[in-house]
Design a protein around this motif. Structure first.
Motif, PDB file in Angstrom:
ATOM      1  N   CYS A  76       0.861  -1.183   0.000  1.00 50.05           N
ATOM      2  CA  CYS A  76       0.000   0.000   0.000  1.00 50.05           C
ATOM      3  C   CYS A  76       0.895   1.229   0.000  1.00 50.05           C
ATOM      4  CB  CYS A  76      -0.893  -0.006   1.235  1.00 50.05           C
ATOM      5  SG  CYS A  76      -1.911   1.470   1.392  1.00 50.05           S
ATOM      6  N   GLN A  77       0.669   2.097  -0.975  1.00 55.22           N
ATOM      7  CA  GLN A  77       1.491   3.298  -1.090  1.00 55.22           C
ATOM      8  C   GLN A  77       0.603   4.534  -1.083  1.00 55.22           C
ATOM      9  OE1 GLN A  77       4.028   3.433  -4.544  1.00 55.22           O
ATOM     10  NE2 GLN A  77       5.406   4.861  -3.537  1.00 55.22           N
ATOM     11  N   SER A  78       0.914   5.462  -0.180  1.00 54.35           N
ATOM     12  CA  SER A  78       0.191   6.729  -0.101  1.00 54.35           C
ATOM     13  C   SER A  78       0.645   7.634  -1.233  1.00 54.35           C
ATOM     14  CB  SER A  78       0.467   7.412   1.240  1.00 54.35           C
ATOM     15  OG  SER A  78      -0.078   8.714   1.238  1.00 54.35           O
ATOM     16  N   ILE A  79      -0.297   8.329  -1.848  1.00 61.16           N
ATOM     17  CA  ILE A  79       0.098   9.260  -2.907  1.00 61.16           C
ATOM     18  C   ILE A  79       0.219  10.683  -2.382  1.00 61.16           C
ATOM     19  CG2 ILE A  79      -0.792   7.856  -4.785  1.00 61.16           C
ATOM     20  CD1 ILE A  79      -3.218   9.716  -4.890  1.00 61.16           C
ATOM     21  N   PHE A  80      -0.166  10.913  -1.119  1.00 54.24           N
ATOM     22  CA  PHE A  80      -0.089  12.253  -0.534  1.00 54.24           C
ATOM     23  C   PHE A  80       0.898  12.355   0.619  1.00 54.24           C
ATOM     24  CE2 PHE A  80      -4.486  12.342  -2.308  1.00 54.24           C
ATOM     25  CZ  PHE A  80      -4.237  13.280  -3.285  1.00 54.24           C
ATOM     26  N   SER A  81       0.847  11.421   1.549  1.00 48.01           N
ATOM     27  CA  SER A  81       1.660  11.484   2.754  1.00 48.01           C
ATOM     28  C   SER A  81       3.099  11.061   2.479  1.00 48.01           C
ATOM     29  CB  SER A  81       1.062  10.576   3.823  1.00 48.01           C
ATOM     30  OG  SER A  81       1.905  10.510   4.943  1.00 48.01           O
ATOM     31  N   GLU A  82       4.039  11.743   3.106  1.00 44.27           N
ATOM     32  CA  GLU A  82       5.449  11.369   2.991  1.00 44.27           C
ATOM     33  C   GLU A  82       5.801  10.208   3.921  1.00 44.27           C
ATOM     34  OE1 GLU A  82       7.753  12.502   0.827  1.00 44.27           O
ATOM     35  OE2 GLU A  82       6.176  13.705  -0.092  1.00 44.27           O
ATOM     36  N   ASP A  83       4.999  10.021   4.989  1.00 49.24           N
ATOM     37  CA  ASP A  83       5.267   8.964   5.959  1.00 49.24           C
ATOM     38  C   ASP A  83       3.965   8.238   6.266  1.00 49.24           C
ATOM     39  OD1 ASP A  83       6.030   7.284   7.998  1.00 49.24           O
ATOM     40  OD2 ASP A  83       7.021   8.840   9.180  1.00 49.24           O
ATOM     41  N   GLY A 105       8.764   5.225   4.420  1.00 48.97           N
ATOM     42  CA  GLY A 105       8.275   6.373   3.665  1.00 48.97           C
ATOM     43  C   GLY A 105       6.781   6.293   3.398  1.00 48.97           C
ATOM     44  N   ARG A 106       6.406   6.309   2.154  1.00 48.88           N
ATOM     45  CA  ARG A 106       5.004   6.288   1.740  1.00 48.88           C
ATOM     46  C   ARG A 106       4.398   4.877   1.718  1.00 48.88           C
ATOM     47  NH1 ARG A 106       3.732  10.869  -1.791  1.00 48.88           N
ATOM     48  NH2 ARG A 106       5.559  12.177  -1.945  1.00 48.88           N
ATOM     49  N   THR A 107       5.199   3.850   1.995  1.00 53.04           N
ATOM     50  CA  THR A 107       4.788   2.473   1.713  1.00 53.04           C
ATOM     51  C   THR A 107       4.716   1.595   2.960  1.00 53.04           C
ATOM     52  OG1 THR A 107       5.865   2.682  -0.441  1.00 53.04           O
ATOM     53  CG2 THR A 107       5.342   0.466   0.294  1.00 53.04           C
ATOM     54  N   VAL A 108       3.682   0.760   3.001  1.00 56.28           N
ATOM     55  CA  VAL A 108       3.583  -0.306   3.996  1.00 56.28           C
ATOM     56  C   VAL A 108       3.400  -1.610   3.222  1.00 56.28           C
ATOM     57  CG1 VAL A 108       1.085  -0.024   4.334  1.00 56.28           C
ATOM     58  CG2 VAL A 108       2.431  -1.153   6.081  1.00 56.28           C
ATOM     59  N   ILE A 109       4.109  -2.651   3.671  1.00 53.88           N
ATOM     60  CA  ILE A 109       4.028  -3.959   3.021  1.00 53.88           C
ATOM     61  C   ILE A 109       3.673  -5.010   4.058  1.00 53.88           C
ATOM     62  CG2 ILE A 109       5.325  -5.733   1.765  1.00 53.88           C
ATOM     63  CD1 ILE A 109       7.005  -3.483   0.545  1.00 53.88           C
ATOM     64  N   THR A 110       2.700  -5.822   3.721  1.00 52.36           N
ATOM     65  CA  THR A 110       2.315  -6.944   4.580  1.00 52.36           C
ATOM     66  C   THR A 110       2.427  -8.228   3.765  1.00 52.36           C
ATOM     67  OG1 THR A 110      -0.059  -6.921   4.012  1.00 52.36           O
ATOM     68  CG2 THR A 110       0.658  -5.476   5.807  1.00 52.36           C
ATOM     69  N   CYS A 122      -9.153  -1.275   6.771  1.00 50.40           N
ATOM     70  CA  CYS A 122      -8.717  -0.167   7.630  1.00 50.40           C
ATOM     71  C   CYS A 122      -8.640   1.164   6.893  1.00 50.40           C
ATOM     72  CB  CYS A 122      -7.349  -0.486   8.252  1.00 50.40           C
ATOM     73  SG  CYS A 122      -7.441  -1.775   9.518  1.00 50.40           S
ATOM     74  N   ILE A 123      -8.609   1.134   5.583  1.00 46.94           N
ATOM     75  CA  ILE A 123      -8.537   2.379   4.812  1.00 46.94           C
ATOM     76  C   ILE A 123      -9.941   2.948   4.688  1.00 46.94           C
ATOM     77  CG2 ILE A 123      -7.896   3.423   2.609  1.00 46.94           C
ATOM     78  CD1 ILE A 123      -5.837   1.159   2.278  1.00 46.94           C
ATOM     79  N   PRO A 124     -10.161   4.176   5.178  1.00 41.24           N
ATOM     80  CA  PRO A 124     -11.505   4.771   5.091  1.00 41.24           C
ATOM     81  C   PRO A 124     -11.968   4.891   3.640  1.00 41.24           C
ATOM     82  CG  PRO A 124     -10.072   6.073   6.521  1.00 41.24           C
ATOM     83  CD  PRO A 124      -9.203   5.061   5.827  1.00 41.24           C
ATOM     84  N   GLU A 125     -13.231   4.570   3.422  1.00 47.37           N
ATOM     85  CA  GLU A 125     -13.784   4.589   2.074  1.00 47.37           C
ATOM     86  C   GLU A 125     -13.620   5.948   1.398  1.00 47.37           C
ATOM     87  OE1 GLU A 125     -17.999   3.505  -0.073  1.00 47.37           O
ATOM     88  OE2 GLU A 125     -17.544   2.671   1.879  1.00 47.37           O
ATOM     89  N   ASN A 126     -13.779   7.035   2.174  1.00 47.83           N
ATOM     90  CA  ASN A 126     -13.681   8.373   1.579  1.00 47.83           C
ATOM     91  C   ASN A 126     -12.235   8.779   1.293  1.00 47.83           C
ATOM     92  OD1 ASN A 126     -12.973   8.688   4.260  1.00 47.83           O
ATOM     93  ND2 ASN A 126     -13.979  10.662   4.483  1.00 47.83           N
ATOM     94  N   GLU A 127     -11.261   7.954   1.691  1.00 44.21           N
ATOM     95  CA  GLU A 127      -9.849   8.236   1.415  1.00 44.21           C
ATOM     96  C   GLU A 127      -9.241   7.200   0.474  1.00 44.21           C
ATOM     97  OE1 GLU A 127      -7.691   8.545   5.073  1.00 44.21           O
ATOM     98  OE2 GLU A 127      -9.051  10.048   5.898  1.00 44.21           O
ATOM     99  N   SER A 128     -10.061   6.337  -0.083  1.00 45.16           N
ATOM    100  CA  SER A 128      -9.529   5.223  -0.871  1.00 45.16           C
ATOM    101  C   SER A 128      -8.739   5.663  -2.098  1.00 45.16           C
ATOM    102  CB  SER A 128     -10.655   4.273  -1.273  1.00 45.16           C
ATOM    103  OG  SER A 128     -11.635   4.959  -2.015  1.00 45.16           O
ATOM    104  N   ALA A 129      -9.047   6.809  -2.655  1.00 49.85           N
ATOM    105  CA  ALA A 129      -8.307   7.292  -3.827  1.00 49.85           C
ATOM    106  C   ALA A 129      -6.923   7.820  -3.454  1.00 49.85           C
ATOM    107  CB  ALA A 129      -9.102   8.376  -4.547  1.00 49.85           C
ATOM    108  N   HIS A 130      -6.614   7.880  -2.148  1.00 49.69           N
ATOM    109  CA  HIS A 130      -5.307   8.378  -1.688  1.00 49.69           C
ATOM    110  C   HIS A 130      -4.228   7.299  -1.703  1.00 49.69           C
ATOM    111  CE1 HIS A 130      -7.435  11.670   0.926  1.00 49.69           C
ATOM    112  NE2 HIS A 130      -7.843  11.662  -0.330  1.00 49.69           N
ATOM    113  N   TYR A 131      -4.595   6.071  -2.060  1.00 51.09           N
ATOM    114  CA  TYR A 131      -3.658   4.953  -1.963  1.00 51.09           C
ATOM    115  C   TYR A 131      -3.630   4.123  -3.242  1.00 51.09           C
ATOM    116  CZ  TYR A 131      -4.158   6.273   2.869  1.00 51.09           C
ATOM    117  OH  TYR A 131      -4.192   7.003   4.028  1.00 51.09           O
ATOM    118  N   GLU A 132      -2.449   3.638  -3.560  1.00 46.72           N
ATOM    119  CA  GLU A 132      -2.278   2.661  -4.631  1.00 46.72           C
ATOM    120  C   GLU A 132      -1.950   1.330  -3.962  1.00 46.72           C
ATOM    121  OE1 GLU A 132       1.042   4.178  -6.847  1.00 46.72           O
ATOM    122  OE2 GLU A 132      -0.237   5.478  -8.057  1.00 46.72           O
ATOM    123  N   LEU A 133      -2.587   0.261  -4.423  1.00 44.34           N
ATOM    124  CA  LEU A 133      -2.285  -1.061  -3.871  1.00 44.34           C
ATOM    125  C   LEU A 133      -1.764  -1.960  -4.977  1.00 44.34           C
ATOM    126  CD1 LEU A 133      -5.110  -1.891  -1.326  1.00 44.34           C
ATOM    127  CD2 LEU A 133      -2.880  -0.935  -0.911  1.00 44.34           C
TER     128      LEU A 133
END
Length: 194
Positions: A76-83, A105-110, A122-133
């Motif tokens: 999961c990679q955030s397209i907005f947050s640096e951390d 950084g922008r990435t979490v891996i499980t 865990c990712i809020p539906e209204n923020e789903s466009a903020h992440y690439e999976l």
């Protein structure tokens, strides 16, 4: 990706606005398979205005493909947050008792058997466009040492772009049959385009 999690079913009638395309190659001409020995395919809605229920179809298809693998790397990679550790969804994920294998950084891996549904939930539906999976499916069990380059399937989705990419050694009847079945369930017509 978060793929919208709405429990409410919206049945769109099959018609011009309910068609899904499957093409060989990427959605954009510069997109190529990560592993040069694999083929890249792209699935997207044909309605130029978008398809609000495409995300649910994409999640179900990704899960059906990945749930047969004994090991899946979920990235999961955030397209907005640096951390990514500052993101509320990341703290919600930790509260489930799960631990990521890498957070940088922008990435979490499980790593899970099949797709990591808890990470998605865990990712809020209204923020789903903020992440690439991106999901990598492996034929090797979780206990083995996995090299990222040894994946058997790769699935990528980002809601903002409204398409799902699939990277496999070749398109099989099984992969296509799963897609046709899910399209039928979601009342979508599948178009195989060149």
């Amino acid at each position: 990706m978060v793929f919208r999690k709405s429990k409410q079913k919206i049945c769109t009638p099959v018609g011009k606005d309910a068609q899904i395309a499957l093409i060989s190659g990427g959605f954009y001409s510069h997109e190529k398979a990560e592993n040069t020995e694999n083929s890249l395919y792209c699935l997207y809605p044909l309605d130029a205005g978008g398809d609000l229920e495409f995300a649910a179809l994409a999640k179900e298809y990704a899960a059906s493909l990945l749930n047969r693998f004994p090991a899946v790397i979920n990235q999961c990679q955030s397209i907005f947050s640096e951390d990514i550790r500052e993101e509320a969804f990341f703290h919600a994920y930790l509260k489930t008792g799960k631990k990521p294998i890498i957070t940088k950084g922008r990435t979490v891996i499980t790593m899970t058997e099949g797709i990591d549904e808890q990470l998605l939930d865990c990712i809020p539906e209204n923020e789903s466009a903020h992440y690439e999976l991106t999901f990598y499916g492996f034929l090797t069990p979780l206990s083995a040492k996995l090299e990222k380059s040894d994946y058997a399937i790769k699935v990528y989705y980002h809601e903002e772009h409204d398409y799902l990419q699939l990277e496999v050694p070749h398109m099989t009847d099984s992969i296509l049959e799963q897609l046709l079945e899910i399209c039928k369930k979601h009342r979508r017509k599948l178009n195989l385009l060149q």
